[in-house]
Design a protein around this motif. Structure first.
Motif, PDB file in Angstrom:
ATOM      1  N   ASN A   5      11.053 -11.148  -1.516  1.00  0.00           N
ATOM      2  CA  ASN A   5       9.660 -11.327  -1.098  1.00  0.00           C
ATOM      3  C   ASN A   5       8.706 -11.189  -2.277  1.00  0.00           C
ATOM      4  O   ASN A   5       7.748 -11.954  -2.393  1.00  0.00           O
ATOM      5  CB  ASN A   5       9.289 -10.326   0.000  1.00  0.00           C
ATOM      6  N   TRP A   9       6.215 -13.994  -3.763  1.00  0.00           N
ATOM      7  CA  TRP A   9       4.769 -13.812  -3.936  1.00  0.00           C
ATOM      8  C   TRP A   9       4.348 -14.143  -5.365  1.00  0.00           C
ATOM      9  O   TRP A   9       3.326 -14.787  -5.591  1.00  0.00           O
ATOM     10  CB  TRP A   9       4.355 -12.380  -3.583  1.00  0.00           C
ATOM     11  N   VAL A  21      -4.080 -17.301  -3.139  1.00  0.00           N
ATOM     12  CA  VAL A  21      -3.119 -16.518  -2.356  1.00  0.00           C
ATOM     13  C   VAL A  21      -3.850 -15.488  -1.506  1.00  0.00           C
ATOM     14  O   VAL A  21      -3.540 -15.306  -0.324  1.00  0.00           O
ATOM     15  CB  VAL A  21      -2.078 -15.853  -3.274  1.00  0.00           C
ATOM     16  N   VAL A  22      -4.833 -14.820  -2.075  1.00  0.00           N
ATOM     17  CA  VAL A  22      -5.610 -13.833  -1.326  1.00  0.00           C
ATOM     18  C   VAL A  22      -6.358 -14.504  -0.169  1.00  0.00           C
ATOM     19  O   VAL A  22      -6.384 -13.997   0.950  1.00  0.00           O
ATOM     20  CB  VAL A  22      -6.590 -13.074  -2.250  1.00  0.00           C
ATOM     21  N   TYR A  25      -3.872 -15.331   2.578  1.00  0.00           N
ATOM     22  CA  TYR A  25      -3.476 -14.107   3.274  1.00  0.00           C
ATOM     23  C   TYR A  25      -4.567 -13.667   4.251  1.00  0.00           C
ATOM     24  O   TYR A  25      -4.291 -13.346   5.403  1.00  0.00           O
ATOM     25  CB  TYR A  25      -3.193 -12.995   2.257  1.00  0.00           C
ATOM     26  N   PHE A  28      -4.738 -15.916   7.360  1.00  0.00           N
ATOM     27  CA  PHE A  28      -3.694 -15.626   8.338  1.00  0.00           C
ATOM     28  C   PHE A  28      -3.992 -14.339   9.102  1.00  0.00           C
ATOM     29  O   PHE A  28      -3.765 -14.252  10.312  1.00  0.00           O
ATOM     30  CB  PHE A  28      -2.321 -15.546   7.674  1.00  0.00           C
ATOM     31  N   GLN A  29      -4.501 -13.335   8.407  1.00  0.00           N
ATOM     32  CA  GLN A  29      -4.852 -12.093   9.082  1.00  0.00           C
ATOM     33  C   GLN A  29      -6.008 -12.313  10.061  1.00  0.00           C
ATOM     34  O   GLN A  29      -6.011 -11.772  11.162  1.00  0.00           O
ATOM     35  CB  GLN A  29      -5.229 -11.016   8.057  1.00  0.00           C
TER      36      GLN A  29
END
Length: 67
Positions: A5, A9, A21-22, A25, A28-29
């Motif tokens: 993982n 990443w 990427v942030v 993320y 998705f949250q």
């Protein structure tokens, strides 16, 4: 398993960049929370409809037979 993982990443960060990427993320949250909120709002709406139906039946009182 954790190493895979972490490597994934790092590869993702090196390919598209840390800010991207942030942002992904966080999106998705946020989606998970929006789905949860949508479900809660639907439940509240159902409870309000049930409550209104109960209130209407109390206001009308028992049905009287017409002669």
């Amino acid at each position: 398993m954790l190493e895979g993982n972490v490597v994934g990443w790092f590869n993702l960060i090196s390919n598209i960049g840390f800010p991207s990427v942030v942002a992904l993320y966080l999106l998705f949250q946020l989606e998970k929370r929006l789905v949860s909120l949508e479900s809660a709002i639907e439940d509240i709406g159902e409870h309000i409809e049930e409550r209104n139906d109960q209130d209407e039946s109390v206001r009308k009182g028992p049905e009287r037979k017409k002669k």
